[in-house]
Design an enzyme around this catalytic site. Sequence first.
Site, PDB file in Angstrom:
ATOM      1  N   TYR A  12      -6.168   1.315  -8.243  1.00 40.74           N
ATOM      2  CA  TYR A  12      -5.441   1.411  -6.975  1.00 40.74           C
ATOM      3  C   TYR A  12      -5.398   0.057  -6.274  1.00 40.74           C
ATOM      4  O   TYR A  12      -4.326  -0.430  -5.890  1.00 40.74           O
ATOM      5  CB  TYR A  12      -6.134   2.455  -6.098  1.00 40.74           C
ATOM      6  CG  TYR A  12      -5.594   2.619  -4.706  1.00 40.74           C
ATOM      7  CD1 TYR A  12      -4.489   3.424  -4.459  1.00 40.74           C
ATOM      8  CD2 TYR A  12      -6.214   2.000  -3.615  1.00 40.74           C
ATOM      9  CE1 TYR A  12      -4.006   3.598  -3.169  1.00 40.74           C
ATOM     10  CE2 TYR A  12      -5.746   2.173  -2.328  1.00 40.74           C
ATOM     11  CZ  TYR A  12      -4.639   2.971  -2.111  1.00 40.74           C
ATOM     12  OH  TYR A  12      -4.167   3.134  -0.827  1.00 40.74           O
ATOM     13  N   ILE A  23       0.842  -1.198   0.000  1.00 41.23           N
ATOM     14  CA  ILE A  23       0.000   0.000   0.000  1.00 41.23           C
ATOM     15  C   ILE A  23       0.877   1.248   0.000  1.00 41.23           C
ATOM     16  O   ILE A  23       0.644   2.197  -0.757  1.00 41.23           O
ATOM     17  CB  ILE A  23      -0.943   0.004   1.220  1.00 41.23           C
ATOM     18  CG1 ILE A  23      -1.921  -1.171   1.149  1.00 41.23           C
ATOM     19  CG2 ILE A  23      -1.707   1.327   1.319  1.00 41.23           C
ATOM     20  CD1 ILE A  23      -2.670  -1.421   2.447  1.00 41.23           C
ATOM     21  N   GLN A  41       2.406   1.847  -3.394  1.00 40.14           N
ATOM     22  CA  GLN A  41       1.416   2.410  -4.313  1.00 40.14           C
ATOM     23  C   GLN A  41       1.190   3.890  -4.015  1.00 40.14           C
ATOM     24  O   GLN A  41       1.034   4.703  -4.928  1.00 40.14           O
ATOM     25  CB  GLN A  41       0.093   1.641  -4.201  1.00 40.14           C
ATOM     26  CG  GLN A  41      -1.087   2.264  -4.914  1.00 40.14           C
ATOM     27  CD  GLN A  41      -0.938   2.309  -6.425  1.00 40.14           C
ATOM     28  OE1 GLN A  41      -0.174   1.533  -6.998  1.00 40.14           O
ATOM     29  NE2 GLN A  41      -1.649   3.220  -7.069  1.00 40.14           N
ATOM     30  N   GLU A  42       1.207   4.239  -2.733  1.00 44.55           N
ATOM     31  CA  GLU A  42       0.954   5.623  -2.334  1.00 44.55           C
ATOM     32  C   GLU A  42       2.134   6.544  -2.646  1.00 44.55           C
ATOM     33  O   GLU A  42       1.947   7.641  -3.169  1.00 44.55           O
ATOM     34  CB  GLU A  42       0.650   5.684  -0.829  1.00 44.55           C
ATOM     35  CG  GLU A  42      -0.687   5.075  -0.418  1.00 44.55           C
ATOM     36  CD  GLU A  42      -1.866   5.961  -0.791  1.00 44.55           C
ATOM     37  OE1 GLU A  42      -1.657   7.072  -1.303  1.00 44.55           O
ATOM     38  OE2 GLU A  42      -3.014   5.531  -0.577  1.00 44.55           O
ATOM     39  N   SER A  43       3.344   6.111  -2.306  1.00 44.35           N
ATOM     40  CA  SER A  43       4.481   7.047  -2.338  1.00 44.35           C
ATOM     41  C   SER A  43       5.759   6.480  -2.938  1.00 44.35           C
ATOM     42  O   SER A  43       6.774   7.166  -2.966  1.00 44.35           O
ATOM     43  CB  SER A  43       4.793   7.496  -0.909  1.00 44.35           C
ATOM     44  OG  SER A  43       5.274   6.383  -0.142  1.00 44.35           O
TER      45      SER A  43
END
EC number: 4.2.2.n1
Length: 486
Positions: free
Chosen positions: A439, A309, A312-314
Site C-alpha cells: 500500500y 492516496i 490507491q484507495e479508489s
Amino acid sequence: MTRIKLNYFVIGVVALLLALALWPNIPWRNGQEGQLDRIKARGELRVSTISSPLIYSTGKDGPSGFDYELAKRFADYLGVKLVMTPHHNINDLFDTLDSDDADMIAAGLIYNSERLKRARTGPAYYSVSQQLVYRLGSPRPKSFSDLKGQLIVASGSAHMTTLKQLKQTKYPDLNWGSSVDRSGKELLEQVADGKLDYTLGDSVTIALLQRIHPQLAVAFDVTDEEPVTWYFQQSHDDSLYAAMLDFYSEMVEDGSLARLEEKYLGHVGSFDYVDTKTFLSAIDNVLPSFRPLFEKHAGEIDWRLLAAIAYQESHWNPQATSPTGVRGLMMLTRATASGLGVKDRVDPEESIRGGSVYLQRLMQKVPDTIPEDERIWFALAAYNLGYGHMLDARKLTKNQNGNPDSWVDVKMRLPMLSQKRYYPSTTYGYARGHEAYNYVENIRRYQVSLVGYLQEKEKKAAQHAAIEAELGKAYPVVGPGWSINN
C-alpha cells in the site's frame, strides 16, 4: 530491474580505513593551507551537478534531490554554505574541476575508469546497471547485433566508455553517435517519444522515467551493477577528501545514508506498464474534477500525495465500495467517517476532507522520535493497517536490533505481522502487513508519477507559450481593415 542493496557497513569501514591512510597527506598537519582550509575560509563548498529530479532540482519548496541532500549534509558537516551549480554537459562538470571552479562533482555519475585521468572518486552511495532502451511497440533487440536504427548517448558519459569496450571486445561493427547538447535524460525522453531509436541509461533513471513515460522499454542490461560516486580533483592535498571519507563513515554509522537511499530510491521497484498507463490517463481525464478539492483540503500534506492516496484507495471513483463496507474516494469506514463528521462518504469533498483530517491526526500521533520526512509513511501504514499494528511493527524492528524510527527498517518487518512465527508475540495480533507494505510503496510510486507527469505538462505548456509569444512579436496581429506600411 532488481537493485543490489549496498553493504553500508563495508562502505563505512572502507571509508574509515582510507581516511586513516590519507592522514599523512593532509597539508594542515605541516602548517600548510590545504583545500579544506580554503573552503572554510571562503565559507562555501562549490559543487557541480546536473539538473534531474533524482539528483538536483529546484521548486517552490526549494532545492531537492539525492545528491543535493547528501552534498548539503556534507557542507553542513564542514560548517560552510553549499553552492550547487547545475551544468548541461557531463564534460563541463569535469572542466569545472580542472579550472578549480568547483571543489567536487555530485551528479549521480557512474564510476568510470577513464575519468580517473582527471579526477578521483569517493565511496559508492548507490549502484546501477547500464541498460539499452527502445520504444515499446518497435522490435525489441536482444543484443547490440540486433540494432536497426540510430544509437546515441550523451557525450562524456560512462556509456561512451562501455560502448568503446564492447566494440573492441565483442561487437566490432557496433556504431553510435554522441550528443553534446542533449543530456542522458533528454535522450531517454526522445526514445520514449519515438524521436530516437536507442540510447543507454542507468537503471534507476530509467525506472523513474518509466513512471511518466511508460512507453520507454528496457531491451537488455549492458553491464552488471556499478557504483555511483562523487568525483574530486586529482591532488596531493587530501584534506577535503579525508573529510569526505570521515563524513561518509558517520553517515553509514548512524543510518543516515541508508535512509536517504530509501527516501529517493526505496520506491523504485518492478514496473507495471498497464497500471502506469491507466494512472497517467486518469491524471488527464479524471483528476481535473477533483484537483481543486485535493488542493483545498490537503492541509499540511502535499496535495499530490493526498491525490495519490485517493487513487490507491479508489482509483478516484467517488462511488467505490469494498466488500467490507468502506466507501468513497478515500474509502472510509462508517465508524471513521462518523468520528470525522463525514455524513456522506460518497460525496467527493466530504470524503477528501475526512481522509485528509484523519491522516493528519495519525501523523500527529506518530512518535516524536521519527524524523519529520518519514512520519508520513508510518502514518500511511497506520491508515491502512491500524495504528496498533504499526506500533507492533516498530516493536518487532526494535527486538531485531533495527531502528524503530527508520522507515527503511520498519517497512521490512510489516510482512512479519502475518507470519505465525511473529504475530502471536505482538500486542495487537495478526495483521496483513504485506498489504500495508505494498500500500505505502504503491502510493509512493503514484506520487512520483503524478509529480513528474504534471511537471512535464507544465514545462511543455511554458515552452509552447514562449514560442507563441515569440511568434506574436515576429508577426503582429493585424485587425480587419488594417494595413502594414513598409
